[in-house]
Each structure stands twice: as structure tokens, then as C-alpha cells.
Design an enzyme around this catalytic site. Structure first.
Site, PDB file in Angstrom:
ATOM      1  N   ASP A   1       9.207   2.701   0.113  1.00  0.00           N
ATOM      2  CA  ASP A   1       8.151   3.403   0.835  1.00  0.00           C
ATOM      3  C   ASP A   1       8.306   3.048   2.310  1.00  0.00           C
ATOM      4  O   ASP A   1       7.896   1.982   2.748  1.00  0.00           O
ATOM      5  CB  ASP A   1       6.780   2.990   0.296  1.00  0.00           C
ATOM      6  CG  ASP A   1       5.644   3.707   1.013  1.00  0.00           C
ATOM      7  OD1 ASP A   1       5.916   4.389   2.026  1.00  0.00           O
ATOM      8  OD2 ASP A   1       4.490   3.572   0.566  1.00  0.00           O
TER       9      ASP A   1
ATOM     10  N   LYS B   1       3.866   9.229   8.832  1.00  0.00           N
ATOM     11  CA  LYS B   1       3.633   8.656  10.159  1.00  0.00           C
ATOM     12  C   LYS B   1       4.598   9.173  11.229  1.00  0.00           C
ATOM     13  O   LYS B   1       4.446  10.304  11.658  1.00  0.00           O
ATOM     14  CB  LYS B   1       3.595   7.132  10.044  1.00  0.00           C
ATOM     15  CG  LYS B   1       2.432   6.733   9.101  1.00  0.00           C
ATOM     16  CD  LYS B   1       2.046   5.293   9.043  1.00  0.00           C
ATOM     17  CE  LYS B   1       0.748   5.159   8.249  1.00  0.00           C
ATOM     18  NZ  LYS B   1       0.772   4.279   7.128  1.00  0.00           N
TER      19      LYS B   1
ATOM     20  N   TYR C   1       0.846  -1.195   0.000  1.00  0.00           N
ATOM     21  CA  TYR C   1       0.000   0.000   0.000  1.00  0.00           C
ATOM     22  C   TYR C   1       0.877   1.238   0.000  1.00  0.00           C
ATOM     23  O   TYR C   1       1.844   1.315   0.751  1.00  0.00           O
ATOM     24  CB  TYR C   1      -0.892  -0.004   1.239  1.00  0.00           C
ATOM     25  CG  TYR C   1      -1.771   1.225   1.383  1.00  0.00           C
ATOM     26  CD1 TYR C   1      -2.792   1.475   0.466  1.00  0.00           C
ATOM     27  CD2 TYR C   1      -1.600   2.116   2.442  1.00  0.00           C
ATOM     28  CE1 TYR C   1      -3.606   2.593   0.602  1.00  0.00           C
ATOM     29  CE2 TYR C   1      -2.415   3.238   2.583  1.00  0.00           C
ATOM     30  CZ  TYR C   1      -3.419   3.466   1.660  1.00  0.00           C
ATOM     31  OH  TYR C   1      -4.222   4.569   1.800  1.00  0.00           O
TER      32      TYR C   1
HETATM   33  C1  PLP Z   1       0.167   4.770   5.728  1.00  0.00           C
HETATM   34  C2  PLP Z   1       0.964   4.510   4.517  1.00  0.00           C
HETATM   35  C3  PLP Z   1       0.909   5.354   3.393  1.00  0.00           C
HETATM   36  C4  PLP Z   1      -0.053   6.496   3.285  1.00  0.00           C
HETATM   37  O1  PLP Z   1       0.180   7.484   4.226  1.00  0.00           O
HETATM   38  P1  PLP Z   1      -1.001   8.521   4.549  1.00  0.00           P
HETATM   39  O2  PLP Z   1      -0.372   9.472   5.508  1.00  0.00           O
HETATM   40  O3  PLP Z   1      -2.112   7.707   5.116  1.00  0.00           O
HETATM   41  O4  PLP Z   1      -1.379   9.164   3.278  1.00  0.00           O
HETATM   42  C5  PLP Z   1       1.772   5.105   2.341  1.00  0.00           C
HETATM   43  N1  PLP Z   1       2.618   4.064   2.373  1.00  0.00           N
HETATM   44  C6  PLP Z   1       2.693   3.234   3.430  1.00  0.00           C
HETATM   45  C7  PLP Z   1       3.682   2.116   3.424  1.00  0.00           C
HETATM   46  C8  PLP Z   1       1.855   3.412   4.526  1.00  0.00           C
HETATM   47  O5  PLP Z   1       1.910   2.544   5.539  1.00  0.00           O
END
Ligand code: PLP
Length: 429
Positions: A239, A267, A144
Site C-alpha cells: 500500500d 494522494k 492503515y
Molecule cells: C491515506 C491512506 C489510505 C486511504 O486513502 P484515502 O484516499 O483517504 O481513501 C490508504 N492507505 C494508506 C497507506 C494511506 O496513507
């Protein structure tokens, strides 16, 4: 467990907010419950509007590695607030946060701050396309990268949970440039590269996936990707929105020693406020406006209050032994869980790295998204409900990871283990 007030708020919420929530997984749909509405958090605990107390292993889905209302973060935010909330002009705090990220993460030479993880991945793939002059990207099933069009294909957790691997409203043409590979399967990547020579700008992945449940990269997988990318002039994007400053101070890349070209953050670097970032090699980052011709902008990007929370959080995390302690606590809980389930004869797979951990109800190890989909989701639902009853707040989906904070105490962990024992009895009945 009383739920009257939460139910009432949920009823009311649905009149004005779509599905009563502002992000789908919050709706508790995949565990067949109504969401509980939170009143406040303190340390490792959250309290709902009915007065129930929970030990929180969600931590706002990752950001709150110091727990709720950490005094250093609150003090930093209060101080920033008193000087104004936003200027849309540069402030020193943004430099400080960028310098801290650079110092922590070996591959980062330059950074751009944004407001969310989704924005960070959007910026990173745009930069990769701009730099390489190529259009296609490879992503992995079950990874994701935020709710952005080009990456909302087989996107794990929220999307999976709703039984909608893709989203309506994303035109086919928008994802035609997104090629799907299988996690932990280098051959699947090599094949895509062979079939699309000189067309692929970037390979993007969660180096330790946490959004299809938590999955570990097998030995040689990340290095193998690095080599494939180097050979073909493809950029490797990690990511680390979830794993950055979570599995260790320098993220997965520092722990496993693989250097991506670009990295995305979110985060933890916002300490509970909306902050994201993307960065990496200077020659790529200098393609971004105002220096280069890849446009990306944000009214509230680098917001002074949010950045202050981020700096305060990283400052605390920089102290010695924070991650050793976090890892020890997570490891203890995971081991406790393993032995309890083993005694009960219920097959369980667990993974853990630093302050991040996860489990699957499965007889066999889970290596990729298809494996994750084969795990026992019904059993997860029963387990989740049982734990909630016992005052343990887990992510309401079988395809999420769990997070330890510095605020979790030994007593919290023991209470969690006891709750597991009680819940296990229900699973066996
Ligand atoms: C949470 C998450 C996102 C998206 O971040 P948001 O602040 O919710 O837009 C993207 N990549 C990873 C791996 C995530 O865990």
C-alpha cells in the site's frame, strides 16, 4: 493567535456535518482543540479564516508534494476544466497517467484508476482474492489502508486516535478473514501462514508505515515477506498510497528494491484531487472486469480534471533532483529537531525517507504498533499546541507522518526550527 472565526464555523458545522468535519482526524480531538478552518493555501503556507498564517507540514495529508496552488497544476486543471468535467467515457489523460506510473514504478504492468486510496486497497484485495481463489488476508497492526470494512482492524492513526481500534458497524464476520501480524516481525507472519495453509490470498502492508507515526522496515523484513509469499503462492501488496511518489519517484519499492505483486496508490498521484489506483502484475490485473471476472467500477474513475492534476504533478516530480532536494530539506529539519531535543534532554525518535518524516516522544526506537502506543502522547499534545501557536501546522495526532513539499523554503525551515526551540521551552517548564 485568533480563533474566533474558526470557532464560529465549527459551531455552525456541527449543526449539519457529523462532528463538524468530513473525516475524523480533522476534528483535532486527539490534541484537545477545535479545528482551524482554512481559507486558502499558497506554496508552503496555509491561511485560516482568522487570518493566521501557518507553514504547512500536512499538505492535505500527503498529496500536495508541490505545495499549494502550484502553477503547473493549476494551469493543467484550468485547461482540463474548459473541456468538460466528466464524461464517464475514456479519455487520453488516463492513459498518460497510467503510463507515467508504469514508467516510475518497476512492478506495475497494468493499472486501474479509482477515486481514493480506500477504493484502491479495496480493489487490490478483491483482485488478490479473485486471482488466488483464497479468502484470507494478512494485515499488520497499526497499518492503515483506508476506511474499508475488511481492513479496519487495528488500523492506526484516525482509529487509534479516537481510542477505537475497531469500528462499530463492521460485522465480526467481515473481519474474520483478516489476520493480524506484527510489523517488523517475520515470525508473526510465518506463524499465521502455517496456521492457515493454502487459505491466504495476500499480505498487505504499508512498506514504510506512516499511519502509526512513521516507522522504518528493519533490514530483511520486506525481502523476508517477499520470500514467504513466494513460497506459499500468496500475493504481496504494497500500500503505497502515502509513500508512492513521496519517498522517491518510484515509491518504497524502487528505493529498497523489493517488488510486490500489487501496489496501491493515492494522494500524490491525484495532485490534490481525488485519485487512487491499483496495479501490478499483468496476469493478476487481467482478472479484473471488463477482461476478467473480478468486478470493480466507478462513475468518476479516471476523472479528466483529477487526472490532469495528477499528470501535471508527476511531470514536475520527474525533473531531476526534486527528491534529492526534498530529502535534504526533510533531513535538515529532522536533524535540527534531534539536536534541539537532545540539548533539552527530551527523548525523541525520528524517521525520514525522502519527503516524508515523523517523530515519537520515546526513549527507545519504535519498531511496531505496540511500541508506538507506548510513546508519550501527552507531550505530543503540548508540542503540537506550541507549534500551532508559533505558526507551524503539524498533523494533529501523535500517530501521523509529516510531509515536505518543493515549496518549503530555507526560511520556512529555519522558522520551523525556531518555533521548535520556543515550544521546547514550554515542554521543559
Ligand atoms: C491515506 C491512506 C489510505 C486511504 O486513502 P484515502 O484516499 O483517504 O481513501 C490508504 N492507505 C494508506 C497507506 C494511506 O496513507
Amino acid at each position: 493567535m485568533k480563533v474566533q472565526q474558526s470557532l464560529q464555523l465549527f459551531q455552525r458545522a456541527q449543526q449539519s456535518l457529523v462532528g463538524g468535519v468530513n473525516s475524523p482526524v480533522r476534528a483535532f480531538k486527539s490534541v484537545g482543540l477545535s479545528p482551524i478552518f482554512i481559507q486558502k493555501g499558497q506554496g508552503s503556507k496555509i491561511y485560516d479564516v482568522d487570518g493566521n498564517e501557518y507553514i504547512d507540514y500536512v499538505g492535505s495529508w500527503g498529496p500536495l508534494i508541490l505545495g499549494h496552488c502550484h502553477e503547473t497544476v493549476i494551469a493543467a486543471v484550468e485547461q482540463a476544466l474548459s473541456s468538460g468535467t466528466s464524461f464517464g467515457a475514456p479519455t487520453e489523460g488516463e492513459i498518460v497517467l497510467a503510463e507515467m506510473v508504469k514508467e516510475a514504478v518497476p512492478s506495475i504492468e497494468m493499472l486501474r484508476l479509482v477515486n481514493s486510496g480506500s477504493e484502491a486497497t479495496l480493489g487490490a484485495i478483491r483482485a488478490a482474492r479473485g486471482y488466488t481463489g483464497r479468502d484470507k488476508i494478512i494485515k499488520f497492526e497499526g497499518c492503515y489502508h483506508g476506511s474499508i470494512d475488511p481492513l479496519l482492524v487495528q488500523a492506526g492513526s484516525g482509529a487509534t486516535t479516537l481510542g477505537k481500534p475497531d469500528s462499530d458497524g463492521v460485522p465480526q464476520a467481515f473481519v474474520d478473514l483478516t489476520l493480524l501480524a506484527e510489523y517488523n516481525n517475520l515470525d508473526s507472519v510465518a506463524e499465521l501462514i502455517d496456521n492457515h495453509p493454502q487459505e491466504i490470498a495476500a499480505v498487505i502492508l504499508e512498506p514504510v508505515p506512516g499511519n502509526m507515526g512513521m516507522i522504518m522496515p528493519e533490514h530483511g523484513f520486506l525481502n523476508g515477506l517477499r520470500n514467504l509469499c513466494d513460497r506459499e503462492g500468496i500475493l504481496l501488496i504494497f500500500d503505497e498510497v502515502m509513500t508512492g511518489f513521496r519517498v522517491g519517484y518510484g515509491g518504497v519499492q524502487a528505493l529498497l528494491g523489493v517488488q510486490p505483486d500489487l501496489t496501491t496508490f493515492g494522494k500524490v498521484i491525484g495532485g490534490g484531487f481525488p485519485v487512487g489506483g491499483y496495479g501490478g502484475r499483468q496476469d493478476i490485473m487481467l482478472k479484473i472486469a471488463p477482461v476478467g471476472s473480478v468486478y470493480q467500477a466507478g462513475t468518476l474513475s479516471g476523472n479528466p480534471v483529477a487526472v490532469a492534476a495528477g499528470i501535471a504533478t508527476l511531470s514536475v516530480l520527474k525533473q531531476e533532483n526534486v527528491y534529492a532536494d526534498l530529502s535534504e530539506k526533510s533531513g535538515w529539519l529532522v536533524n535540527e529537531m534531534k539536536s534541539l531535543f537532545q540539548k533539552a534532554g527530551i527523548p525523541l525518535q525520528c524517521n525520514q525517507m525522502g519527503a516524508m518524516f515523523g517523530f515519537f516522544f520515546s526513549e527507545t526506537p519504535v519498531r511496531n504498533y505496540q511500541d508506538a502506543l507506548q510513546t508519550d502522547v501527552e507531550r505530543f499534545k503540548v508540542f503540537f499546541k506550541g507549534m500551532l501557536q508559533e505558526g507551524i501546522y503539524l498533523a494533529p495526532s501523535a500517530f501521523e507522518s509529516l510531509f515536505m513539499s518543493t515549496a518549503h523554503t530555507e526560511e520556512d525551515l529555519e522558522k520551523t526550527a525556531r518555533a521548535m526551540q520556543i515550544t521546547l521551552q514550554q515542554l521543559c517548564d
